[in-house]
Scaffold this motif. Structure first.
Motif, PDB file in Angstrom:
ATOM      1  N   LEU A 136      20.713  -0.635  23.339  1.00 26.41           N
ATOM      2  CA  LEU A 136      20.167  -1.817  22.660  1.00 26.41           C
ATOM      3  C   LEU A 136      19.395  -1.432  21.407  1.00 26.41           C
ATOM      4  N   VAL A 137      18.522  -0.447  21.519  1.00 26.09           N
ATOM      5  CA  VAL A 137      17.720  -0.102  20.336  1.00 26.09           C
ATOM      6  C   VAL A 137      18.588   0.550  19.263  1.00 26.09           C
ATOM      7  N   SER A 138      19.679   1.149  19.686  1.00 23.71           N
ATOM      8  CA  SER A 138      20.565   1.767  18.698  1.00 23.71           C
ATOM      9  C   SER A 138      21.485   0.739  18.056  1.00 23.71           C
ATOM     10  N   ASP A 139      21.372  -0.515  18.493  1.00 21.76           N
ATOM     11  CA  ASP A 139      22.216  -1.580  17.954  1.00 21.76           C
ATOM     12  C   ASP A 139      23.695  -1.232  18.151  1.00 21.76           C
ATOM     13  N   ALA A 140      23.974  -0.656  19.294  1.00 21.42           N
ATOM     14  CA  ALA A 140      25.323  -0.180  19.551  1.00 21.42           C
ATOM     15  C   ALA A 140      26.291  -1.352  19.692  1.00 21.42           C
ATOM     16  N   THR A 141      27.507  -1.099  19.286  1.00 13.35           N
ATOM     17  CA  THR A 141      28.579  -2.060  19.514  1.00 13.35           C
ATOM     18  C   THR A 141      29.578  -1.402  20.455  1.00 13.35           C
ATOM     19  N   LEU A 142      29.978  -2.154  21.477  1.00 16.04           N
ATOM     20  CA  LEU A 142      30.936  -1.597  22.415  1.00 16.04           C
ATOM     21  C   LEU A 142      32.313  -2.136  22.068  1.00 16.04           C
TER      22      LEU A 142
ATOM     23  N   ARG B 214      15.397  -5.651  25.320  1.00 12.06           N
ATOM     24  CA  ARG B 214      14.585  -5.278  24.163  1.00 12.06           C
ATOM     25  C   ARG B 214      13.173  -5.788  24.415  1.00 12.06           C
ATOM     26  N   LEU B 215      12.205  -5.042  23.951  1.00 12.42           N
ATOM     27  CA  LEU B 215      10.809  -5.450  24.112  1.00 12.42           C
ATOM     28  C   LEU B 215      10.299  -5.949  22.756  1.00 12.42           C
ATOM     29  N   ASP B 216      10.698  -7.161  22.403  1.00 14.63           N
ATOM     30  CA  ASP B 216      10.362  -7.707  21.084  1.00 14.63           C
ATOM     31  C   ASP B 216       8.862  -7.686  20.768  1.00 14.63           C
TER      32      ASP B 216
END
Lengths: 194, 217, 828, 296
Positions: free
Chosen positions: D131-137, D225-227
């Motif tokens: 999530l923090v890496s903004d990964a796309t699967l 994510r911990l906004d």
């Protein structure tokens, strides 16, 4: 369910065998091929007693299907000693009393050799972390840590005497004797006390 | 293990929800992994037989209270269900028998037990409906005991999975209610009658708004 | 710091005893050559697997094995009734016996396959035999068992409640026994006159042994000779032979039990279980070799568990801080059936140790044993003694606090003084020898205790919480003598047997009835025998663990091997030397009384050049050409050594920890172990035993515990959920020792196998509680998980906040809702 | 210890694997990657698929590459492959920090990043970092390829957006070479799985936080994510006080009643650990920011 014909090269010897898909590598090694040095300690992939090298990497052979290992090169504890000479890890375990009942020992040594290939000069802390995939119920680990340290020293001395570097031989990474361990050891995250 | 919670269903009425949750077909279709849910004579169920019987059966989802009345849950009735609970690669199928031990508008409770090859469970659950500002609140509680392999090996997942099953059940109920409403609205336009009005009497009559009716059926 | 091991070739023969030589066991173990039970392969061998109960407590309505029997590759399936069929050979009891009786004990039937009721999840219902192990397990899954579930209980205190379902018809209220020791009246008086008291309520949780090698057995039968050979993971083959012969109805002299290499036991391989008996019975019945190896999940459900106490204990002190009385009330969990030595563990191995290292004038302890729906509970490393040591050492911490005294000073004040040995306690044992101040002093020095309190103070100012915990423990091992054991209820003698045999060429084989499984007996026994006979170490071979080879034996458990087995080897060696002396005298034409024996040489007193080596004597004894009159040829000797008393090792362990109150996490700053185990045969092996023992003690303190839900379903049923400590969980240990010889055996040894396990838990708990003193935490139940510690601290304010009165504080943690909720264990 | 019988197929291409999935749609079929979640479940009798399709040796699923500021990691890369990639470590520092803590040495030598992500174990180490890496699967199925952002991929425990005949083929991560990435984990002492794990990816300029992405696994039934923590960091100087304040917001937007609650840790304790480990992940970031070279 179809059986599969597979080939395994174990400690340098080629074996052809027929296995069910569900046959675990450890059972193929033990029951089919007679390499009983590798032990089974749990079925949750936690104890590491069954650790062997699969294509040079330490893996838990109870969590690999024999069919998955088709064509692979496997090294077990029986292949550690060469020409009747103990591997430094074996000598380390004997000299430091790194084993008692000996059941976890083959897996422990296979994990330790893998660790030392990656990190030829680990700290005690790194050894403890590096062996987190192996459980021992007898020794309290302290003499196992000593054994691995002892082996690292021995391998280092051997390498220096040979004018070479164990890391070269091991993985071709070119990093020598832990002098730039950063190459193989990641910086600590910090805060992960356990 | 005890679980409980309140599920809010929007834009609906207690009667509608009661009717829906009284319908084994809707429940069957809303329960994730439920292959069938059918009435049986007693708790000694031959599931192999039931499997064969149910392979080609056709079940009609409907909002027609008359149809639902025919098949509605009854207090004291036994129901057999085949339930597959999927948790990643873990997919045990439970042969489950449920007995409705209390059913009185707007409350219902049931006890049941299910078994798979190496695990089993027992549960008792209850729910009650109440009206809220924009719909219906279903308060539910379940006490469940799990036995065998899943209790021994799957401890970490039992609770969240049970929660997920309940959550998906109610969101599916919500969807089905919405579909029924849409269908009903379609009917209403065609018939120019008010189905909600006429339904209500029927609900009262056939679905046992008073407890005494349901117990002797 | 660590003891350095030595190559035996570099040790002078005269120095072999006491040298830290490398183990001769290791080459086979580090090359994979060693043979464990599961490594054994036989032609035509079949595999056994067991269908076990899905429920903690249930009636068996129906067991349908037809689908399993119909499977390809399945040889047969047996249920309870098959054992009792007419064509069954032998006619055994098919029930497991209990080997230790108490006056009030309710002996309950323990069938090896359940009849109509199962009482814990490991209870065996049916057994499958198939052509390979995968198939056998497939077939187990195909057995259809119809249960009627019954209410279950896992907590021993709950088990005794009136409205709790009973497990056995002949054990009312689930009471297995009531037992007491000490003087109740005197103890009451001591409390009445006491100036101060300290109290604690605690649970000593159930532990799962987790030897790395699961239990296993291979049996083969020769119909022609009626010989039944059983290779099994055993700590005591002769005992297993005796028990199994009765269980399966096979004559003892036709039954061979051999323990091949055994991968750890820790008590769990002492007991006689149903499984191994089934393997043997089936091999005989089918006349085919049979193998069974427990899966790890099976060992979690069936290996006898350890500890399982709920205890209330009070300590009475006079105004000066002298302990004047101790009162202990314990309910012990025995599990579903009585395991082999179960009744002894929470009684004679527990109550008798409650005096600890202290001179306590009045003690009373009562113990109720309770049946519950958990696996049978029996000896696990330490067996009763860790529980006792935990009680007294936790009270010592609280007592010191109550007195406002330094915990080390409080202990020192109450120690049995050095000149009081042999010291008879108020709980029926006589300590052989001891010097408790010496180990304490050494430990304090190693831990630099002098500067610790200052460090602790400074750390607290920085918001860091350091704590020190002491454990001045006492242990009893080498249970003896047999006569006493018999009076106490043992159904076996507690001697040890050995045979030392010279071969004509001058080498020696020493057979001993103990059965090592990691303790290095092949090395240490050879050291003993080589020393006694004055011959080179490498000329001595040691044989253990085979009923066909060894005259008799009692096995390895309770830290008895060196003290009893080792001493037996000394006795046998001495007998052998006595005979050799006569032969030597004859050869040297001297009177035996004038023959000295030293360094393997017999010499005529006053004429040192008239001598003959013992090897030459051995050769002569077999030639038998020229022997003393009436003397039989050959040179070997057997002994059955029955010691005069237990031996009592002791020591002080000190843990220094830092606790993070925000995360509940603990880090070890130091762990110091100073043990006095008498003379050390091999200091390296002693050190290893201490390390391993401490690790298991730390495991109990911080990580391990069997958890069941309210239906007696085991929740910690695998290594995924039951934390067997990993390398990074165990602290670096600093070990030291003092030597106070035991006067009770010829070696002056005391035993070390369990010391660390007995010592460590309370050292760690005391350290954590000490660290959390500013938060007014008196007790945290084991395992002290991060969450439990966080719970104990959470909501409590720091130092200057109002504190409870000392008396209230001494009630233990259970008054506090946080710790109380936590302490009840995990059926959440 | 002994898995039930199944049929085994080894796929050599993605297409072949998809065909096999479709062909066996009527059976209980599982993809076999590294097998380190699946095989233990099968050995203990919890899982009993009829068909296994081994995709471990599909060439197209291997390899690590950087392309236009995007790092592509083939799904069948073993953890140790990813850790051995300089590119991965440079461009996905949070993800690699998390991978370092997966399982143990042997597991990292065998388990795959794709298997992990597709398995969606909430206590795994990767969801927070993904999530923090903004990964796309990137997944491929009978209808072709589609890309799913990590924050839309996970539904809940072991539940993802993957269709029945779809295969996770690769993970795309926008380069975070200018960021520091850390992962702090409280492992279960028994299983090693995360009771909580917190991944942080920060860009820091001259001591001031320019951007912050904080994600957690273990606490909820899927990665989150911990906004509020992120908001409390951005624009602030990365000091002890900021970190403590920010970490204090770790559970602000989480429904603590739905926290994972099991034998290893209660929901309440997980909430507490989440704050502690958020703080530790951020402290580690300070250390790394101070010595960026060390991160290489």
């Amino acid at each position: 369910m179809t059986e599969h014909d597979i080939t395994l090269t174990v400690n340098g010897t080629d074996h052809e065998l027929t296995v069910e898909p569900r046959t675990l590598l450890v059972h193929a090694l033990r029951d089919e091929l007679g390499y009983t040095g590798t032990n089974v300690g749990c079925e949750s992939s936690l104890c590491g007693a069954c650790t062997v090298h699969l294509d040079d990497d330490a893996v838990k052979s109870c969590t690999v299907l024999a069919v998955q290992a088709d064509g692979a090169t496997i090294e077990t504890v029986e292949g550690l000693a060469e020409d009747g000479e103990f591997h430094p890890v074996q000598s380390g375990f004997q000299e430091e009393h790194g084993l008692q009942c000996g059941y976890c020992t083959p897996g422990m040594m296979m994990a330790a050799t893998d660790l030392l290939e990656e990190n030829p000069d680990p700290s005690r802390e790194e050894i403890r972390e590096g062996l987190e995939g192996n459980l021992c119920r007898c020794t309290g680990y302290q003499n196992i840590v000593n054994a691995v340290e002892n082996a690292a020293d021995e391998m280092h001395a051997g390498a220096v005497a040979d004018g070479g570097c164990p890391a070269d031989a091991a993985d071709g990474s070119g990093s020598c004797c832990g002098s730039d361990a950063g190459d193989v050891r990641w910086p600590e995250d910090g805060g992960e006390s356990e | 293990m005890e679980f409980s919670g309140t599920f809010e269903l929007e834009e609906t009425t207690v009667d509608e929800v009661w009717l829906a949750l009284s319908d084994p077909v809707l429940v069957e279709q809303s329960l994730p992994g439920c292959e069938f849910l059918i009435r049986v004579d007693d708790t000694d169920v031959d599931f192999d037989e039931l499997r064969d019987e149910t392979t080609d059966r056709e079940v009609e989802p409907t909002a027609d209270p008359e149809v639902i009345a025919e098949r509605a849950f009854e207090e004291g009735g036994h129901y057999a269900a085949l339930m597959q609970i999927s948790v990643g690669p873990v997919n045990p199928t439970f042969e489950t028998v449920v007995t409705i031990d209390h059913r009185e508008y707007p409350e219902m409770s049931a006890v049941g037990e299910g078994s798979s090859s190496n695990s089993s469970f027992e549960m008792s659950s209850g729910m009650s409906l109440s009206e809220t500002d924009d719909g219906v609140a279903v308060e539910w509680e379940t006490e469940a005991d799990v036995f065998g392999k899943i209790a021994q090996m799957g401890q970490r997942v039992v609770n969240p999975v049970a929660n997920r099953v309940v959550k998906r059940f109610f969101s599916s109920v919500q969807d089905q209610l919405r579909e029924r409403q849409l269908a009903a609205e379609g009917d209403a336009t065609a018939d120019e009658s008010d189905p909600t009005e006429s339904d209500r009497g029927l609900v009262d009559r056939v679905l046992g708004r008073s407890g005494s009716d349901s117990s002797d059926s | 710091m660590s003891i350095e091991s030595i190559d035996p070739d570099e040790v002078d023969a005269a120095d072999i005893l006491g040298s830290a030589i490398e183990r001769r066991e290791d080459p086979a173990l580090i090359t994979g050559d060693a043979e464990y039970t599961d490594d054994i392969q036989r032609q035509d061998m079949v595999h056994m697997a067991i269908c076990r109960s899905q429920h903690g407590h249930a009636k068996l309505e129906d067991v349908d094995t037809s689908a399993a029997e119909a499977m390809d590759g399945v040889v047969t399936v047996y249920t309870h009734d098959d054992l009792h069929r007419e064509d069954t050979p032998g006619g055994g009891s098919y029930s497991l016996p209990v080997g230790w009786l108490l006056d009030s004990l309710r002996e309950v039937d323990h069938p090896i396959l359940a009849d109509d009721r199962v009482r814990y999840q490991g209870d065996a219902i049916a057994v499958v035999v198939a052509e390979d192990r995968y198939l056998a397990h497939d077939a187990v899954d195909a057995i259809d068992v119809d249960y009627e579930r019954l209410d279950a209980v896992t907590d021993p205190v709950d088990a005794l409640e009136d409205d709790t379902a009973e497990l056995h018809d002949d054990a009312e209220d689930n009471v297995a026994f009531d037992w007491e020791i000490g003087d109740a009246e005197r103890t009451d008086e001591a409390f009445e006159s006491a100036a101060h008291t300290a109290s604690i309520d605690l649970e000593n949780q159930l532990l799962i042994p987790n030897a790395m090698e699961p239990r296993a057995a291979v049996a083969e039968y020769s119909p022609g000779t009626d010989e039944l050979d059983v290779f099994m993971t055993s700590q005591n083959p002769h005992l297993h032979r005796l028990l199994m012969s009765g269980v399966i109805g096979h004559p003892e002299h036709k039954l061979r039990i051999k323990a091949p290499e055994v991968g750890g036991g820790f008590g769990s391989k002492i007991h006689h279980y149903a499984d191994e008996a089934l393997v043997a019975w089936i091999a005989k019945h089918l006349e085919r070799p049979v193998k069974w190896t427990a899966t790890r999940t099976e060992t979690y459900k069936t290996d006898a568990q350890g500890r399982g106490h709920r205890t209330t204990a009070d300590l009475a002190m006079n105004e000066y801080g002298d302990i004047v009385g101790l009162r202990v009330d314990t309910t012990a969990n025995l599990g579903a059936y009585l395991s082999t030595f179960a009744p002894a563990v929470p009684t004679y191995l527990y109550g008798t140790l409650l005096s600890g290292q202290y001179d306590i004038p009045a003690i009373h302890c009562s113990v109720t044993g309770a049946f519950t729906n958990v696996p049978p509970v029996d000896a696990y490393r330490g067996a009763g003694r860790p529980e006792a040591s935990f009680v007294i050492e936790r009270l010592a911490k609280l007592g010191a606090e109550e007195m406002g005294m330094d915990p080390a000073a409080f202990r020192r004040r109450n120690f049995v003084p050095e000149d009081a040995f042999p010291y008879e306690t108020q709980v029926a044992v006589v300590y052989d020898s001891g010097d408790y101040e010496k180990t304490l002093d050494k430990a304090l020095e190693m831990a630099d205790y002098e500067s610790f309190r200052e460090r602790q103070e400074q750390a607290r100012e920085d918001g860091r919480y350091l704590g020190v915990g002491f454990s001045c423990y006492i242990e009893a091992c080498g249970l003896a003598p047999s006569e006493l054991a018999g009076q106490l209820g043992a159904q076996a003698g507690l001697w040890e047997s050995s045979l030392v045999r010279f071969h004509p060429s001058g080498t020696v084989t020493a057979f001993c009835g103990t059965s090592g499984h990691g303790q290095g007996h092949a090395t240490t026994y050879a050291q003993i025998v080589a020393n006694e006979l004055g011959i080179p170490y490498e000329d001595v071979e040691v044989v253990e663990g085979d009923t066909d080879e060894i005259p008799h034996g009692m096995g390895t458990y309770g830290s008895r091997s060196a003290a009893v087995g080792g001493s037996s080897l000394v006795k046998s060696s001495q007998k052998l030397v006595d005979k050799a002396r006569e032969i030597a005298a004859h050869q040297l034409e001297a009177d035996p009384a004038d023959i000295e024996f030293e360094g393997g040489e017999f010499r005529v007193t006053g004429a040192p050049d008239r001598s003959i080596g013992i090897k030459a004597v051995a050769q002569q004894s077999y030639l038998a050409h020229d022997m003393p009159e009436d003397m039989e040829p050959g040179l070997e000797a057997t002994s059955f050594y029955d010691p005069d008393n237990f031996v009592f090792p002791f020591g002080t362990h000190v843990a220094v920890v830092e606790v993070d109150p925000k995360s509940g996490e603990i880090e070890f700053d130091q762990y110091v172990a100073v043990d006095d185990v008498g003379n050390q045969i091999n200091p390296k092996i002693v050190e290893g035993q201490v390390h391993g023992g401490v690790a298991q003690g730390v495991g109990q303190a911080l990580y391990e515990g069997a958890e069941y839900d309210s239906n007696a379903q085991l929740l910690t049923g695998s290594m995924q959920d039951y934390a067997v400590p990993k390398a990074m969980h165990i602290p670096e240990m600093e070990t030291g020792s003092t030597v106070t010889e035991s006067p009770h055996n010829p070696l002056g040894v005391k035993g070390v196998g369990e010391a660390g396990t007995i010592a460590a838990p309370q050292a760690v708990v005391n350290a954590v509680v000490d660290a959390l003193e500013p938060f007014d935490v008196d007790h945290v139940e084991m395992p002290m998980t991060a969450e439990r510690i966080w719970n104990a601290v959470d909501g409590r304010t720091e130092p200057d906040a109002e504190t409870e009165t000392p008396a209230a504080a001494a009630d233990g943690g259970t008054d506090d809702p946080d710790t109380a909720a936590d302490g009840t264990g995990g059926d959440s | 210890m002994y898995p039930d019988e199944f049929d085994y197929y080894e796929a050599t291409t993605i297409e072949e694997a998809i065909d096999l999935l479709e062909d066996n749609a009527m059976e209980e079929t599982e993809l076999l990657a590294g097998g380190h979640s699946l095989l233990p479940a099968m050995k203990t009798g919890l899982s009993s698929p009829d068909v296994l399709i081994d995709i471990g040796e599909v060439d197209a699923l291997h390899g690590v590459a950087v392309d236009d500021e995007t790092l592509e990691i083939g799904a069948m890369n073993r953890y140790s492959d990813v850790l051995g990639s300089e590119d991965a470590r440079e461009h996905a520092p949070a993800l690699t920090a998390a991978i370092e803590r997966v399982g143990d040495r042997q597991v990292r030598n065998r388990g795959t990043i794709g298997g992990n992500l597709a398995h969606a174990d909430p206590a795994s180490d990767l969801p927070g970092a993904a999530l923090v890496s903004d990964a796309t699967l990137v997944v491929q199925g009978p209808d072709g390829e589609r890309s799913i952002p990590a924050d839309e991929f996970y539904y809940g425990m072991y539940a993802t957006d993957l269709g029945p005949a779809e295969i996770l083929t690769k993970i795309e991560v926008p380069s975070a070479a200018d960021a520091v990435g850390t992962y702090a984990k409280k492992p279960s002492p028994s299983s090693g799985y995360a009771m909580v794990g917190v991944a942080a990816l920060l860009t820091v300029d001259d001591g001031t936080v320019e951007s912050a992405r904080i994600g957690a696994n273990g606490a909820m039934d899927h990665g989150v994510r911990l906004d509020p923590v992120e908001e409390a960091l951005v624009g602030e100087s990365l000091d002890e006080e900021t970190i403590a304040t920010a970490a204090g917001h770790a559970t602000d937007e989480l429904d603590t009643a739905l926290m994972m609650d099991d034998l290893q840790a209660s929901g309440e304790f997980r909430a507490q650990l989440l704050e502690v480990y958020t703080e530790r992940a951020l402290e580690a970031a300070v250390d790394r920011a101070a010595a960026p070279a060390a991160a290489d």
